[in-house]
Write a protein that holds these residues in place. Structure first.
Motif, PDB file in Angstrom:
ATOM      1  N   LEU A 104       0.836  -1.205   0.000  1.00 35.00           N
ATOM      2  CA  LEU A 104       0.000   0.000   0.000  1.00 35.00           C
ATOM      3  C   LEU A 104       0.868   1.251   0.000  1.00 35.00           C
ATOM      4  CD1 LEU A 104      -2.823  -0.917   2.545  1.00 35.00           C
ATOM      5  CD2 LEU A 104      -2.946  -0.877   0.058  1.00 35.00           C
ATOM      6  N   ARG A 105       1.924   1.213   0.806  1.00 38.60           N
ATOM      7  CA  ARG A 105       2.798   2.398   0.878  1.00 38.60           C
ATOM      8  C   ARG A 105       3.497   2.624  -0.456  1.00 38.60           C
ATOM      9  NH1 ARG A 105       4.307   1.223   7.078  1.00 38.60           N
ATOM     10  NH2 ARG A 105       2.623   2.481   7.948  1.00 38.60           N
ATOM     11  N   MET A 106       3.889   1.508  -1.107  1.00 41.38           N
ATOM     12  CA  MET A 106       4.533   1.658  -2.423  1.00 41.38           C
ATOM     13  C   MET A 106       3.578   2.257  -3.431  1.00 41.38           C
ATOM     14  SD  MET A 106       6.806  -1.784  -2.619  1.00 41.38           S
ATOM     15  CE  MET A 106       7.100  -1.686  -4.376  1.00 41.38           C
ATOM     16  N   ALA A 107       2.270   2.008  -3.221  1.00 44.81           N
ATOM     17  CA  ALA A 107       1.268   2.542  -4.150  1.00 44.81           C
ATOM     18  C   ALA A 107       0.824   3.947  -3.738  1.00 44.81           C
ATOM     19  CB  ALA A 107       0.075   1.602  -4.226  1.00 44.81           C
ATOM     20  N   GLY A 108       1.393   4.474  -2.625  1.00 47.21           N
ATOM     21  CA  GLY A 108       1.136   5.862  -2.254  1.00 47.21           C
ATOM     22  C   GLY A 108      -0.099   6.088  -1.390  1.00 47.21           C
ATOM     23  N   ALA A 109      -0.595   5.052  -0.692  1.00 45.05           N
ATOM     24  CA  ALA A 109      -1.782   5.229   0.159  1.00 45.05           C
ATOM     25  C   ALA A 109      -1.440   6.090   1.383  1.00 45.05           C
ATOM     26  CB  ALA A 109      -2.275   3.862   0.628  1.00 45.05           C
ATOM     27  N   THR A 110      -2.449   6.781   1.950  1.00 46.01           N
ATOM     28  CA  THR A 110      -2.185   7.614   3.130  1.00 46.01           C
ATOM     29  C   THR A 110      -1.941   6.712   4.332  1.00 46.01           C
ATOM     30  OG1 THR A 110      -4.456   7.688   3.914  1.00 46.01           O
ATOM     31  CG2 THR A 110      -3.813   9.345   2.280  1.00 46.01           C
ATOM     32  N   ASP A 111      -1.189   7.237   5.309  1.00 45.47           N
ATOM     33  CA  ASP A 111      -0.789   6.377   6.407  1.00 45.47           C
ATOM     34  C   ASP A 111      -1.952   5.971   7.306  1.00 45.47           C
ATOM     35  OD1 ASP A 111       1.702   5.127   6.977  1.00 45.47           O
ATOM     36  OD2 ASP A 111       1.437   5.932   8.990  1.00 45.47           O
ATOM     37  N   THR A 112      -2.897   6.885   7.518  1.00 42.60           N
ATOM     38  CA  THR A 112      -4.027   6.537   8.388  1.00 42.60           C
ATOM     39  C   THR A 112      -4.809   5.376   7.786  1.00 42.60           C
ATOM     40  OG1 THR A 112      -4.187   8.915   8.629  1.00 42.60           O
ATOM     41  CG2 THR A 112      -5.889   7.611   9.710  1.00 42.60           C
ATOM     42  N   ASP A 113      -5.128   5.484   6.520  1.00 42.35           N
ATOM     43  CA  ASP A 113      -5.872   4.410   5.842  1.00 42.35           C
ATOM     44  C   ASP A 113      -5.088   3.107   5.895  1.00 42.35           C
ATOM     45  OD1 ASP A 113      -7.803   6.132   5.219  1.00 42.35           O
ATOM     46  OD2 ASP A 113      -7.338   6.297   3.078  1.00 42.35           O
ATOM     47  N   THR A 114      -3.789   3.208   5.641  1.00 45.81           N
ATOM     48  CA  THR A 114      -2.946   2.016   5.589  1.00 45.81           C
ATOM     49  C   THR A 114      -2.957   1.281   6.924  1.00 45.81           C
ATOM     50  OG1 THR A 114      -1.525   3.021   3.938  1.00 45.81           O
ATOM     51  CG2 THR A 114      -0.562   1.229   5.201  1.00 45.81           C
ATOM     52  N   VAL A 115      -2.739   2.019   8.006  1.00 46.25           N
ATOM     53  CA  VAL A 115      -2.670   1.389   9.330  1.00 46.25           C
ATOM     54  C   VAL A 115      -4.017   0.753   9.676  1.00 46.25           C
ATOM     55  CG1 VAL A 115      -2.409   1.845  11.809  1.00 46.25           C
ATOM     56  CG2 VAL A 115      -0.802   2.846  10.164  1.00 46.25           C
ATOM     57  N   GLU A 116      -5.102   1.459   9.387  1.00 46.24           N
ATOM     58  CA  GLU A 116      -6.439   0.945   9.695  1.00 46.24           C
ATOM     59  C   GLU A 116      -6.716  -0.357   8.931  1.00 46.24           C
ATOM     60  OE1 GLU A 116     -10.844   2.677   9.014  1.00 46.24           O
ATOM     61  OE2 GLU A 116      -9.295   4.118   9.581  1.00 46.24           O
ATOM     62  N   HIS A 117      -6.420  -0.315   7.646  1.00 48.36           N
ATOM     63  CA  HIS A 117      -6.689  -1.449   6.770  1.00 48.36           C
ATOM     64  C   HIS A 117      -5.828  -2.666   7.159  1.00 48.36           C
ATOM     65  CE1 HIS A 117      -7.418  -2.610   2.283  1.00 48.36           C
ATOM     66  NE2 HIS A 117      -7.860  -3.499   3.121  1.00 48.36           N
ATOM     67  N   CYS A 118      -4.551  -2.407   7.429  1.00 39.95           N
ATOM     68  CA  CYS A 118      -3.633  -3.512   7.759  1.00 39.95           C
ATOM     69  C   CYS A 118      -3.988  -4.115   9.116  1.00 39.95           C
ATOM     70  CB  CYS A 118      -2.187  -3.037   7.764  1.00 39.95           C
ATOM     71  SG  CYS A 118      -1.626  -2.530   6.134  1.00 39.95           S
ATOM     72  N   THR A 119      -4.411  -3.266  10.054  1.00 37.88           N
ATOM     73  CA  THR A 119      -4.806  -3.764  11.375  1.00 37.88           C
ATOM     74  C   THR A 119      -6.016  -4.674  11.230  1.00 37.88           C
ATOM     75  OG1 THR A 119      -4.009  -1.729  12.389  1.00 37.88           O
ATOM     76  CG2 THR A 119      -5.548  -3.051  13.696  1.00 37.88           C
ATOM     77  N   GLU A 120      -6.966  -4.235  10.422  1.00 36.25           N
ATOM     78  CA  GLU A 120      -8.195  -5.011  10.231  1.00 36.25           C
ATOM     79  C   GLU A 120      -7.865  -6.399   9.650  1.00 36.25           C
ATOM     80  OE1 GLU A 120     -12.285  -4.606   7.595  1.00 36.25           O
ATOM     81  OE2 GLU A 120     -10.731  -3.082   7.457  1.00 36.25           O
ATOM     82  N   ILE A 121      -7.021  -6.423   8.644  1.00 39.06           N
ATOM     83  CA  ILE A 121      -6.751  -7.696   7.980  1.00 39.06           C
ATOM     84  C   ILE A 121      -5.909  -8.614   8.889  1.00 39.06           C
ATOM     85  CG2 ILE A 121      -4.637  -7.300   6.649  1.00 39.06           C
ATOM     86  CD1 ILE A 121      -6.612  -8.141   4.252  1.00 39.06           C
ATOM     87  N   LEU A 122      -4.992  -8.042   9.651  1.00 40.54           N
ATOM     88  CA  LEU A 122      -4.200  -8.871  10.571  1.00 40.54           C
ATOM     89  C   LEU A 122      -5.086  -9.429  11.682  1.00 40.54           C
ATOM     90  CD1 LEU A 122      -0.861  -6.869  10.618  1.00 40.54           C
ATOM     91  CD2 LEU A 122      -1.097  -9.283  10.038  1.00 40.54           C
ATOM     92  N   ARG A 123      -6.077  -8.659  12.103  1.00 47.00           N
ATOM     93  CA  ARG A 123      -7.035  -9.202  13.097  1.00 47.00           C
ATOM     94  C   ARG A 123      -7.800 -10.368  12.489  1.00 47.00           C
ATOM     95  NH1 ARG A 123      -9.019  -3.601  15.320  1.00 47.00           N
ATOM     96  NH2 ARG A 123      -7.473  -3.333  16.956  1.00 47.00           N
ATOM     97  N   TRP A 124      -8.195 -10.223  11.234  1.00 49.14           N
ATOM     98  CA  TRP A 124      -8.976 -11.275  10.586  1.00 49.14           C
ATOM     99  C   TRP A 124      -8.206 -12.600  10.516  1.00 49.14           C
ATOM    100  CZ3 TRP A 124     -13.731 -12.540   9.666  1.00 49.14           C
ATOM    101  CH2 TRP A 124     -13.990 -13.614   8.791  1.00 49.14           C
ATOM    102  N   VAL A 125      -6.895 -12.496  10.281  1.00 50.86           N
ATOM    103  CA  VAL A 125      -6.105 -13.735  10.188  1.00 50.86           C
ATOM    104  C   VAL A 125      -5.593 -14.177  11.569  1.00 50.86           C
ATOM    105  CG1 VAL A 125      -5.452 -13.323   7.782  1.00 50.86           C
ATOM    106  CG2 VAL A 125      -3.890 -12.596   9.601  1.00 50.86           C
ATOM    107  N   GLY A 126      -6.110 -13.549  12.628  1.00 51.31           N
ATOM    108  CA  GLY A 126      -5.814 -14.008  13.989  1.00 51.31           C
ATOM    109  C   GLY A 126      -4.537 -13.447  14.580  1.00 51.31           C
ATOM    110  N   LEU A 127      -4.056 -12.313  14.047  1.00 54.73           N
ATOM    111  CA  LEU A 127      -2.795 -11.754  14.541  1.00 54.73           C
ATOM    112  C   LEU A 127      -2.977 -10.363  15.160  1.00 54.73           C
ATOM    113  CD1 LEU A 127      -0.357 -12.851  11.675  1.00 54.73           C
ATOM    114  CD2 LEU A 127      -0.621 -13.859  13.942  1.00 54.73           C
ATOM    115  N   GLY A 128      -4.188 -10.107  15.656  1.00 53.83           N
ATOM    116  CA  GLY A 128      -4.487  -8.800  16.262  1.00 53.83           C
ATOM    117  C   GLY A 128      -3.586  -8.471  17.441  1.00 53.83           C
TER     118      GLY A 128
END
Ligand SMILES: Nc1ncnc2c1ncn2[C@@H]1O[C@H](COP(=O)(O)OP(=O)(O)OP(=O)(O)O)[C@@H](O)[C@H]1O
Length: 226
Positions: A104-128
């Motif tokens: 996401l960072r390589m594609a230029g996404a904003t940091d707030t969105d990136t952290v939120e999105h990555c946190t959500e997906i890591l929680r989903w795979v059980g790594l919250g």
């Protein structure tokens, strides 16, 4: 999306590992890849990721004949492909969250969105509870889930996963499959190599089945039955 025409692959002077492979994957399709250990599943996935060149035949990916693609063009093509291979290739100086955030960072996404999105997906795979852990402090199965989260985070056009549920229990395996299903619903073409018959039966998709170096496409209903 992907077309193989009479593709063969040999390593060195050995006989061909993959022989006369022809198939077409339409955009947005979902296939399991099956076959005994050593049948050539990883090799076929690596051909799709352009990590190996075929010994013969033609591979067309995203409408392009791969034999005409130059080395300089490969990174741009690969950015459209999410991969989960056996070596997880995580960066150990970065946290789990920062590893997942890379595409996401390589594609230029904003940091707030990136952290939120990555946190959500890591929680989903059980790594919250492991967002800020370095990969070397995680188990093999946990590292694999970080790699899976990273492979799906930027909604690639094509997702290739080699035995993604190999190191996890059934509950997590099911969650990972739901993640791939979600991606598939958003339009990603998905190919998952697996030995897990429970998941193959639960999610009704056609199979690319390898046997003796040859490939057979088994339709979904038949795949479910056997
Ligand atoms: N880099 C390599 N050099 C030489 N031979 C290789 C190489 N990679 C794979 N092979 C051989 O190619 C064959 C297919 O291997 P591959 O890893 O593709 O099978 P697989 O179906 O993914 O197996 P598994 O289910 O055990 O992961 C095997 O005989 C293997 O020994």
């Amino acid at each position: 999306m992907i077309r193989f025409e009479h593709v063969g692959l040999r390593y060195g002077v050995e006989s061909e590992v993959l022989r006369d492979i022809s198939f077409t994957l339409t955009p947005g399709s979902f296939h399991f890849m099956t076959g005994a250990s050593g049948a050539g599943k990883s090799s076929l996935l690596k051909l799709m990721y352009l990590a190996h060149r075929p010994s013969r035949g033609i591979i067309t990916l995203f409408g392009r004949d791969m034999s005409r693609v130059t080395r300089a063009e490969l990174p741009e093509l690969r950015r459209q492909i999410g991969v989960v291979f056996q070596d997880f290739a995580l960066l150990d100086h970065l946290s789990a969250l920062d590893n997942v955030a890379l595409p996401l960072r390589m594609a230029g996404a904003t940091d707030t969105d990136t952290v939120e999105h990555c946190t959500e997906i890591l929680r989903w795979v059980g790594l919250g509870h492991h967002l800020h852990a370095k990969p070397s402090t995680l188990s093999g199965g946990q590292q694999q889930r970080v790699a899976i989260a990273r492979s799906v985070i930027n909604r690639p056009r094509l997702l290739l996963a080699d035995e993604p549920t190999g190191n996890v229990d059934d509950g997590i395996g099911m969650r990972l499959l739901y993640l791939f299903e979600e991606l598939h619903k958003l339009g990603t073409t998905v190919v998952i190599a697996t030995h897990n018959e429970t998941l193959i039966r639960r999610f009704n998709h056609p199979r690319l089945h390898l046997d003796g170096g040859r490939l057979q496409v088994v339709p979904a209903a038949a795949a479910r039955g056997g």
